[in-house]
Design a protein around this motif. Structure first.
Motif, PDB file in Angstrom:
ATOM      1  N   ALA A  91       0.836  -1.209   0.000  1.00 25.26           N
ATOM      2  CA  ALA A  91       0.000   0.000   0.000  1.00 25.26           C
ATOM      3  C   ALA A  91       0.870   1.258   0.000  1.00 25.26           C
ATOM      4  O   ALA A  91       0.575   2.238  -0.697  1.00 25.26           O
ATOM      5  CB  ALA A  91      -0.926  -0.010   1.223  1.00 25.26           C
ATOM      6  N   ILE A  92       1.947   1.222   0.773  1.00 23.01           N
ATOM      7  CA  ILE A  92       2.826   2.411   0.833  1.00 23.01           C
ATOM      8  C   ILE A  92       3.481   2.665  -0.520  1.00 23.01           C
ATOM      9  O   ILE A  92       3.572   3.806  -0.978  1.00 23.01           O
ATOM     10  CB  ILE A  92       3.890   2.240   1.950  1.00 23.01           C
ATOM     11  N   LYS A  93       3.896   1.599  -1.191  1.00 24.05           N
ATOM     12  CA  LYS A  93       4.500   1.782  -2.517  1.00 24.05           C
ATOM     13  C   LYS A  93       3.469   2.356  -3.501  1.00 24.05           C
ATOM     14  O   LYS A  93       3.762   3.268  -4.268  1.00 24.05           O
ATOM     15  CB  LYS A  93       5.073   0.452  -3.039  1.00 24.05           C
ATOM     16  N   ALA A  94       2.256   1.833  -3.419  1.00 20.59           N
ATOM     17  CA  ALA A  94       1.204   2.341  -4.320  1.00 20.59           C
ATOM     18  C   ALA A  94       0.877   3.807  -3.993  1.00 20.59           C
ATOM     19  O   ALA A  94       0.670   4.631  -4.893  1.00 20.59           O
ATOM     20  CB  ALA A  94      -0.056   1.483  -4.186  1.00 20.59           C
ATOM     21  N   LEU A  95       0.870   4.125  -2.700  1.00 22.44           N
ATOM     22  CA  LEU A  95       0.569   5.505  -2.310  1.00 22.44           C
ATOM     23  C   LEU A  95       1.702   6.464  -2.687  1.00 22.44           C
ATOM     24  O   LEU A  95       1.459   7.637  -2.977  1.00 22.44           O
ATOM     25  CB  LEU A  95       0.304   5.573  -0.797  1.00 22.44           C
ATOM     26  N   GLU A 134     -13.327  13.355  -5.459  1.00 20.32           N
ATOM     27  CA  GLU A 134     -12.445  12.741  -6.475  1.00 20.32           C
ATOM     28  C   GLU A 134     -11.170  12.192  -5.830  1.00 20.32           C
ATOM     29  O   GLU A 134     -10.716  11.078  -6.134  1.00 20.32           O
ATOM     30  CB  GLU A 134     -12.039  13.775  -7.525  1.00 20.32           C
ATOM     31  N   LEU A 135     -10.600  13.009  -4.927  1.00 19.34           N
ATOM     32  CA  LEU A 135      -9.380  12.552  -4.247  1.00 19.34           C
ATOM     33  C   LEU A 135      -9.663  11.276  -3.456  1.00 19.34           C
ATOM     34  O   LEU A 135      -8.894  10.326  -3.464  1.00 19.34           O
ATOM     35  CB  LEU A 135      -8.907  13.625  -3.263  1.00 19.34           C
ATOM     36  N   ARG A 136     -10.814  11.305  -2.740  1.00 14.50           N
ATOM     37  CA  ARG A 136     -11.184  10.158  -1.902  1.00 14.50           C
ATOM     38  C   ARG A 136     -11.349   8.898  -2.755  1.00 14.50           C
ATOM     39  O   ARG A 136     -10.867   7.822  -2.425  1.00 14.50           O
ATOM     40  CB  ARG A 136     -12.479  10.484  -1.164  1.00 14.50           C
ATOM     41  N   SER A 137     -12.051   9.062  -3.901  1.00 16.99           N
ATOM     42  CA  SER A 137     -12.268   7.899  -4.776  1.00 16.99           C
ATOM     43  C   SER A 137     -10.952   7.345  -5.286  1.00 16.99           C
ATOM     44  O   SER A 137     -10.760   6.122  -5.358  1.00 16.99           O
ATOM     45  CB  SER A 137     -13.120   8.271  -5.996  1.00 16.99           C
ATOM     46  N   SER A 138     -10.040   8.236  -5.644  1.00 18.36           N
ATOM     47  CA  SER A 138      -8.775   7.719  -6.180  1.00 18.36           C
ATOM     48  C   SER A 138      -7.959   7.040  -5.081  1.00 18.36           C
ATOM     49  O   SER A 138      -7.247   6.074  -5.342  1.00 18.36           O
ATOM     50  CB  SER A 138      -7.968   8.820  -6.878  1.00 18.36           C
ATOM     51  N   LEU A 139      -8.095   7.515  -3.850  1.00 21.54           N
ATOM     52  CA  LEU A 139      -7.399   6.837  -2.742  1.00 21.54           C
ATOM     53  C   LEU A 139      -8.016   5.464  -2.481  1.00 21.54           C
ATOM     54  O   LEU A 139      -7.313   4.475  -2.260  1.00 21.54           O
ATOM     55  CB  LEU A 139      -7.494   7.686  -1.470  1.00 21.54           C
ATOM     56  N   LEU A 140      -9.352   5.420  -2.514  1.00 21.96           N
ATOM     57  CA  LEU A 140     -10.036   4.157  -2.216  1.00 21.96           C
ATOM     58  C   LEU A 140      -9.777   3.092  -3.293  1.00 21.96           C
ATOM     59  O   LEU A 140      -9.974   1.906  -3.044  1.00 21.96           O
ATOM     60  CB  LEU A 140     -11.540   4.392  -2.054  1.00 21.96           C
ATOM     61  N   ALA A 141      -9.332   3.542  -4.450  1.00 26.04           N
ATOM     62  CA  ALA A 141      -9.033   2.575  -5.526  1.00 26.04           C
ATOM     63  C   ALA A 141      -7.705   1.854  -5.273  1.00 26.04           C
ATOM     64  O   ALA A 141      -7.375   0.891  -5.962  1.00 26.04           O
ATOM     65  CB  ALA A 141      -8.989   3.304  -6.871  1.00 26.04           C
ATOM     66  N   ILE A 142      -6.945   2.339  -4.298  1.00 23.66           N
ATOM     67  CA  ILE A 142      -5.645   1.714  -4.006  1.00 23.66           C
ATOM     68  C   ILE A 142      -5.846   0.551  -3.041  1.00 23.66           C
ATOM     69  O   ILE A 142      -6.503   0.697  -2.006  1.00 23.66           O
ATOM     70  CB  ILE A 142      -4.683   2.757  -3.380  1.00 23.66           C
ATOM     71  N   ARG A 143      -5.272  -0.581  -3.387  1.00 17.52           N
ATOM     72  CA  ARG A 143      -5.367  -1.763  -2.523  1.00 17.52           C
ATOM     73  C   ARG A 143      -4.714  -1.463  -1.166  1.00 17.52           C
ATOM     74  O   ARG A 143      -3.586  -0.957  -1.107  1.00 17.52           O
ATOM     75  CB  ARG A 143      -4.625  -2.922  -3.212  1.00 17.52           C
ATOM     76  N   GLY A 144      -5.444  -1.738  -0.097  1.00 16.16           N
ATOM     77  CA  GLY A 144      -4.883  -1.491   1.238  1.00 16.16           C
ATOM     78  C   GLY A 144      -5.278  -0.141   1.813  1.00 16.16           C
ATOM     79  O   GLY A 144      -4.890   0.196   2.925  1.00 16.16           O
ATOM     80  N   VAL A 145      -6.041   0.642   1.036  1.00 19.78           N
ATOM     81  CA  VAL A 145      -6.522   1.939   1.548  1.00 19.78           C
ATOM     82  C   VAL A 145      -8.036   1.854   1.718  1.00 19.78           C
ATOM     83  O   VAL A 145      -8.781   1.765   0.739  1.00 19.78           O
ATOM     84  CB  VAL A 145      -6.165   3.098   0.583  1.00 19.78           C
ATOM     85  N   GLY A 146      -8.480   1.848   2.965  1.00 17.30           N
ATOM     86  CA  GLY A 146      -9.911   1.829   3.252  1.00 17.30           C
ATOM     87  C   GLY A 146     -10.405   3.228   3.569  1.00 17.30           C
ATOM     88  O   GLY A 146      -9.653   4.207   3.469  1.00 17.30           O
ATOM     89  N   GLU A 147     -11.665   3.317   3.972  1.00 16.37           N
ATOM     90  CA  GLU A 147     -12.273   4.634   4.193  1.00 16.37           C
ATOM     91  C   GLU A 147     -11.546   5.438   5.271  1.00 16.37           C
ATOM     92  O   GLU A 147     -11.323   6.630   5.124  1.00 16.37           O
ATOM     93  CB  GLU A 147     -13.740   4.460   4.593  1.00 16.37           C
TER      94      GLU A 147
END
Ligand code: SF4
Length: 210
Positions: free
Chosen positions: A83-87, A104-117
Motif C-alpha cells: 500500500a505504501i508503494k502504491a501511495l 475525487e481525491l477520496r475515490s482515487s485513494l479508495l481505488a488503491i489496494r490497502g486503503v480503506g475509508e
C-alpha cells in the motif's frame, strides 16, 4: 444529547489544542498505513527506528522486501508495504491537488489496494487539510456511549460537521481529541468516575452508582 460543538469544546478545555499530525504530507500518508490494525506506539517506535521517513521517490525505487523489513514491527508488513508503494506513486501524481475535489481525491485513494475509508479520510484531512470527518472505532465507541445510535458512518459524519467550522484544523483537532479521550479515559473499560463528560454521558450515568 450533547452536540458536537459542545463535545469539541469540552474536550478542548480538558486537553488543550492538540498538535497537528505532521506538517509533512507524505509522513502522514506513510504513518496512516502503518497505524492500520496496530497501536500508535508501534508507529512511533518504527518511525523512530527508521529515523527519517523515506521520500516517495525512494520508496518507489526500493525493493518491496526492504520496505517490509523497515516496517515489520507494525504488523501486516507485506500488505502495508504494498500500500505504501502504491501511495508513493499516487502521491507523485496528486501532490498538488488544488483543482481536485474532496470526493475525487477520496475515490482515487479508495481505488488503491490497502486503503480503506478510514485511511483515505485521514490522508484527506491531515495530509491535504480537507475538512472531512474521520470515523473510526474510537469515535463510534465514544458516541455510542454518549447515547447516540447512528445508522451509518455518514450519520456520524453529519453529526460531527454540524458543530464544526469548515476549517480542516477543527476537524483534525476534533478527531485527535476524541482519540486522546478514548485512549486515556474512555477506554475499553472506561474510567467514568474521572471523566469530564460524565454529566452528559448516557453510559457513564448508567454504570456509576447514584
Ligand atoms: S462517562 Fe465513561 S463512558 Fe462516558 S465518555 Fe466518560 S469514560 Fe466514556
Amino acid at each position: 444529547m450533547i452536540s458536537s460543538d459542545r463535545l469539541y469544546g469540552m474536550l478542548l478545555k480538558e486537553y488543550g489544542i492538540p498538535p497537528w499530525w505532521s506538517d509533512d504530507p507524505f509522513t502522514v500518508i506513510f504513518q496512516a498505513v502503518l497505524v492500520q490494525n496496530t497501536a500508535w506506539r508501534n508507529v512511533v517506535k518504527t518511525t523512530e527506528a527508521i529515523g527519517k521517513i523515506p521520500s516517495p521517490e525512494s520508496i518507489i525505487a526500493m525493493v518491496q522486501e526492504d520496505l517490509e523489513d523497515m516496517i515489520r514491527p507494525c504488523g501486516f508488513f507485506h500488505s502495508k508495504a504494498g500500500a505504501i508503494k502504491a501511495l508513493a506513486a499516487w502521491w507523485m501524481e496528486h501532490r498538488y491537488p488544488e483543482c481536485i475535489s474532496d470526493s475525487e481525491l477520496r475515490s482515487s485513494l479508495l481505488a488503491i489496494r490497502g486503503v480503506g475509508e478510514e485511511t483515505a479520510d485521514v490522508i484527506l484531512l491531515y495530509a491535504f487539510r480537507r475538512p472531512v470527518s474521520v470515523v473510526e472505532a474510537y469515535t463510534k465507541r465514544l458516541l455510542s456511549r454518549l447515547g447516540y445510535q447512528f445508522r451509518s458512518d455518514d450519520g456520524i459524519r453529519r453529526y460531527i460537521s454540524s458543530g464544526l467550522s469548515a476549517d480542516a484544523l477543527d476537524y483534525g483537532r476534533f478527531h485527535w481529541l476524541v482519540l486522546q479521550h478514548c485512549i486515556t479515559v474512555c477506554r475499553k473499560k472506561p474510567e467514568c468516575s474521572s471523566c469530564v463528560l460524565l454529566g452528559v454521558c448516557h453510559h457513564g450515568r448508567e454504570v456509576l452508582p447514584k
